[in-house]
Design a protein around this motif. Structure first.
Motif, mmCIF file in Angstrom:
data_model
loop_
_atom_site.group_PDB
_atom_site.id
_atom_site.type_symbol
_atom_site.label_atom_id
_atom_site.label_comp_id
_atom_site.label_asym_id
_atom_site.label_seq_id
_atom_site.Cartn_x
_atom_site.Cartn_y
_atom_site.Cartn_z
ATOM 1 N N ILE A 1 -0.352 5.769 -5.296
ATOM 2 C CA ILE A 1 -1.030 6.119 -4.458
ATOM 3 C C ILE A 1 -2.042 6.021 -4.084
ATOM 4 C CG2 ILE A 1 -1.482 8.527 -2.615
ATOM 5 C CD1 ILE A 1 1.053 8.259 -3.098
ATOM 6 N N ASP A 2 -2.518 4.979 -3.239
ATOM 7 C CA ASP A 2 -3.693 4.403 -2.500
ATOM 8 C C ASP A 2 -4.927 5.055 -1.421
ATOM 9 O OD1 ASP A 2 -3.233 1.614 -4.128
ATOM 10 O OD2 ASP A 2 -1.032 1.571 -2.449
ATOM 11 N N LEU A 3 -4.173 6.019 -0.610
ATOM 12 C CA LEU A 3 -4.687 7.164 0.255
ATOM 13 C C LEU A 3 -3.707 8.002 0.680
ATOM 14 C CD1 LEU A 3 -6.869 6.730 2.312
ATOM 15 C CD2 LEU A 3 -5.642 5.263 3.867
ATOM 16 N N VAL A 4 -4.687 8.726 0.526
ATOM 17 C CA VAL A 4 -3.927 10.599 0.600
ATOM 18 C C VAL A 4 -4.414 10.140 2.857
ATOM 19 C CG1 VAL A 4 -4.582 12.052 0.451
ATOM 20 C CG2 VAL A 4 -4.452 11.042 -1.142
ATOM 21 N N LEU A 5 -3.648 10.849 3.244
ATOM 22 C CA LEU A 5 -3.517 11.449 4.628
ATOM 23 C C LEU A 5 -3.012 13.095 5.263
ATOM 24 C CD1 LEU A 5 -2.454 8.282 6.779
ATOM 25 C CD2 LEU A 5 -5.247 8.223 6.394
ATOM 26 N N SER A 6 -4.132 13.170 5.731
ATOM 27 C CA SER A 6 -4.128 14.812 6.025
ATOM 28 C C SER A 6 -3.858 15.635 7.389
ATOM 29 C CB SER A 6 -5.096 15.728 5.654
ATOM 30 O OG SER A 6 -4.704 17.171 5.317
ATOM 31 N N GLY A 7 -3.103 15.758 8.333
ATOM 32 C CA GLY A 7 -2.931 15.678 9.448
ATOM 33 C C GLY A 7 -1.285 15.559 10.073
ATOM 34 N N ILE A 8 -1.276 15.410 11.470
ATOM 35 C CA ILE A 8 -2.680 14.880 12.222
ATOM 36 C C ILE A 8 -2.973 16.470 13.182
ATOM 37 C CG2 ILE A 8 -3.241 14.557 14.522
ATOM 38 C CD1 ILE A 8 -1.550 12.380 14.539
ATOM 39 N N ASN A 9 -3.660 17.167 12.571
ATOM 40 C CA ASN A 9 -3.593 19.059 12.950
ATOM 41 C C ASN A 9 -3.965 19.066 14.488
ATOM 42 O OD1 ASN A 9 -4.722 21.752 11.314
ATOM 43 N ND2 ASN A 9 -6.270 21.324 13.003
ATOM 44 N N ASN A 10 -3.150 20.066 14.940
ATOM 45 C CA ASN A 10 -2.429 20.789 15.684
ATOM 46 C C ASN A 10 -3.774 21.517 16.411
ATOM 47 O OD1 ASN A 10 -2.265 21.982 17.988
ATOM 48 N ND2 ASN A 10 -0.811 23.158 17.006
ATOM 49 N N GLY A 11 -4.632 20.683 16.806
ATOM 50 C CA GLY A 11 -6.102 21.758 16.909
ATOM 51 C C GLY A 11 -7.192 20.426 16.399
ATOM 52 N N PRO A 12 -8.487 20.907 16.480
ATOM 53 C CA PRO A 12 -10.123 20.579 15.782
ATOM 54 C C PRO A 12 -9.985 21.525 14.571
ATOM 55 C CG PRO A 12 -10.926 21.721 17.942
ATOM 56 C CD PRO A 12 -9.380 21.750 17.979
ATOM 57 N N ILE B 1 -10.075 14.258 -5.165
ATOM 58 C CA ILE B 1 -10.363 15.255 -7.022
ATOM 59 C C ILE B 1 -9.640 14.706 -7.123
ATOM 60 C CG2 ILE B 1 -9.658 17.678 -7.709
ATOM 61 C CD1 ILE B 1 -10.840 19.359 -5.423
ATOM 62 N N GLN B 2 -8.471 14.139 -6.780
ATOM 63 C CA GLN B 2 -7.279 13.749 -7.901
ATOM 64 C C GLN B 2 -7.476 11.602 -7.519
ATOM 65 O OE1 GLN B 2 -4.602 14.665 -9.432
ATOM 66 N NE2 GLN B 2 -5.117 16.951 -8.476
ATOM 67 N N ASN B 3 -9.174 11.997 -7.511
ATOM 68 C CA ASN B 3 -9.501 9.752 -6.890
ATOM 69 C C ASN B 3 -9.360 9.492 -6.320
ATOM 70 O OD1 ASN B 3 -11.334 10.360 -9.026
ATOM 71 N ND2 ASN B 3 -9.842 10.677 -11.297
ATOM 72 N N LYS B 4 -8.219 9.838 -5.271
ATOM 73 C CA LYS B 4 -8.056 8.663 -4.242
ATOM 74 C C LYS B 4 -8.529 8.881 -2.771
ATOM 75 C CE LYS B 4 -4.570 8.159 -6.989
ATOM 76 N NZ LYS B 4 -3.998 6.866 -7.282
ATOM 77 N N PRO B 5 -8.965 7.717 -2.005
ATOM 78 C CA PRO B 5 -9.633 7.437 -1.048
ATOM 79 C C PRO B 5 -8.771 8.826 0.208
ATOM 80 C CG PRO B 5 -9.192 5.919 -2.108
ATOM 81 C CD PRO B 5 -8.458 6.532 -2.668
ATOM 82 N N ALA B 6 -9.654 9.267 1.043
ATOM 83 C CA ALA B 6 -8.737 10.249 1.639
ATOM 84 C C ALA B 6 -9.406 10.578 2.875
ATOM 85 C CB ALA B 6 -8.427 11.906 0.609
ATOM 86 N N MET B 7 -8.117 10.646 3.998
ATOM 87 C CA MET B 7 -8.764 11.059 5.282
ATOM 88 C C MET B 7 -8.487 12.299 5.993
ATOM 89 S SD MET B 7 -8.448 7.658 7.227
ATOM 90 C CE MET B 7 -8.843 5.635 6.085
ATOM 91 N N MET C 1 1.042 -1.079 -0.557
ATOM 92 C CA MET C 1 0.196 -0.094 -0.125
ATOM 93 C C MET C 1 1.485 1.455 0.102
ATOM 94 S SD MET C 1 -3.567 0.144 2.574
ATOM 95 C CE MET C 1 -4.485 1.915 2.382
ATOM 96 N N ASN C 2 0.410 2.328 -1.030
ATOM 97 C CA ASN C 2 1.298 3.164 -0.562
ATOM 98 C C ASN C 2 0.204 4.487 -0.276
ATOM 99 O OD1 ASN C 2 3.311 2.826 -2.014
ATOM 100 N ND2 ASN C 2 2.466 2.113 -4.028
ATOM 101 N N ILE C 3 0.633 5.589 0.487
ATOM 102 C CA ILE C 3 0.230 6.405 1.379
ATOM 103 C C ILE C 3 0.854 7.287 1.337
ATOM 104 C CG2 ILE C 3 -0.473 7.097 3.943
ATOM 105 C CD1 ILE C 3 -1.383 4.081 4.049
ATOM 106 N N LEU C 4 0.175 9.149 1.007
ATOM 107 C CA LEU C 4 0.730 10.146 0.858
ATOM 108 C C LEU C 4 0.281 10.457 2.258
ATOM 109 C CD1 LEU C 4 1.852 12.866 -0.988
ATOM 110 C CD2 LEU C 4 -0.387 12.869 -2.273
ATOM 111 N N ILE C 5 1.241 11.218 2.595
ATOM 112 C CA ILE C 5 0.666 12.213 3.927
ATOM 113 C C ILE C 5 0.944 13.246 3.578
ATOM 114 C CG2 ILE C 5 1.076 12.423 5.880
ATOM 115 C CD1 ILE C 5 1.295 9.589 6.567
ATOM 116 N N THR C 6 0.438 14.650 4.108
ATOM 117 C CA THR C 6 0.672 15.621 4.456
ATOM 118 C C THR C 6 -0.625 16.608 5.424
ATOM 119 O OG1 THR C 6 0.179 17.770 2.668
ATOM 120 C CG2 THR C 6 -1.729 17.051 2.953
#
Lengths: 252, 252
Positions: free
Chosen positions: B88-99, B119-125, B1-6
């Motif tokens: 890329i199989d999944l995009v994760l964005s975080g972990i944000n500092n605060g809610p 928008i890039q056709n990847k599942p994302a959280m 599995m390839n995961i992009l994190i931002t």
């Protein structure tokens, strides 16, 4: 009627000038707009730097304030501070230089100005013109169409209490307007979005550009409507919850 | 599995480090994140200035690229250019500092990073932690919860093909996690959003701040869930069309 007008092309853009000039015929117009261009800024707000406000000359009968922030900042600061005590009845954002169709709305500063209006409990419309190298007289014509639309909705502002309307005016350089269609968002994607370039010091950089990829658009979409010469009006949600999914996602 | 994190707190933030460090146990992790903080940036993209990319040291086993842009830029440039050829199989964005709860999602850079993934056709959280003055060990615990959640959904990525999920982890400094709830967005508004101040030269400026106004939240909202110690997962739309309104708005 008191109408707040903002945009994302900046307070000196032709589009906002012609919009304010048309709307002042039926309302008290207050312009609160960014001091410089803020296209593709999405719903950014300015939390980490201060905001400056300057009252400027704009056009006769219109009070105007230039703000060192985004369209969303302008609407928030406009309603909460600059125009405190004035009951704003409607927020208009535009007229944008170029379309905001389909997926574009997610990136659009113009649309975010209108969405911030709704967050502030004001009916709101985003307005864009599908043109290139646009002349003032084109914006002036657009202003007249918007005046008609505002005149229609001003008796039915209850319809706008939980949605923003996104208006796109088709290119009117060579064509007449066929009418108005209420539409859904179409699909807009870009290909080869980034150009790789080399700077004067031999270092690589990327510039976002890209051509619109052609899709067959549904007949009831905003993109199809403006292609056929209609003014497109699309109602937009601001509650992003995807209710139908709530049940499905519980796999724990 | 390839995961992009931002993320939107910048590539040097603790939250993204602990997320990558947890997720690398089950996937190839690629970090593409802003070179500086981009909170409240919404879905801004960079069209009027070039983007620079630099490969940097991050943590063992993780390739990482710092980008002079927004979270949405990072995901777009990451998938289309930097990681071209890697599926890329999944995009994760975080972990944000605060809610990022309720109406916050409209302004959130963290959420926009995930939306760009879709928008890039990847599942994302999108992933946020409801803490203040957060310690690395808190993010580390969050990383473990996210690892469990990703492990659950990785067999059911079809569920995420047309929605982004917005995850908020409650404060775990003093409490245990009660479980996971699938929720809708609550309502979040701020009062006295702007402070008026005077700069050292005697000029007025405004700074956005403001306290959260308390609302009675629906039991099934994200805000209620995290208050009760649950991890909240909210499915988000990216098609903003308000379909139910299309009929109503035709008053022409």
């Amino acid at each position: 009627m008191n109408i707040l007008i903002t945009n994302d092309d900046g307070i000196r853009a032709k589009g906002i000038y012609e919009l304010a000039n048309a709307i002042k015929n039926i309302a008290n117009v207050y312009v609160v707009a960014p001091d410089s261009e803020k296209s593709a800024i999405g719903h950014a707000i300015t939390m980490h730097t201060p905001l400056r406000v300057e009252e400027i000359d704009f056009c006769e009968g219109v009070k105007a304030y230039s703000v060192s922030g985004t369209p969303a900042d302008c609407v928030k600061l406009g309603i909460e501070v600059i125009l405190r005590g004035i009951n704003i009845d409607l927020v208009l954002s535009g007229i944008n230089n170029g379309p905001n169709l389909g997926t574009d709305v997610i990136y659009s500063g113009t649309v975010s100005g209108a969405i911030e209006g709704l967050i502030q409990n004001k009916p709101a419309m985003a307005i864009s013109y599908v043109g290139k190298n646009i002349l003032s007289e084109e914006y002036r014509k657009c202003g007249k169409y918007i005046l008609e639309i505002v005149n229609k909705y001003k008796k039915r502002l209850d319809l706008l209490k939980d949605c923003v309307i996104n208006i796109n005016i088709p290119n009117i350089k060579d064509n007449n307007i066929e009418g108005i269609k209420i539409t859904k968002l179409g699909v807009r994607k870009y290909e080869n979005a980034f150009e790789e370039r080399i700077d004067p010091f031999g270092n690589k950089y990327y510039w976002m550009g890209g051509k619109i990829r052609e899709f067959l658009q549904d007949e009831d979409s905003d993109i199809a409507a403006v292609e056929q010469g209609y003014i497109s009006i699309t109602p937009l949600y601001t509650d992003l919850t995807y209710y139908d999914k709530i049940g499905n996602l519980n796999i724990f």
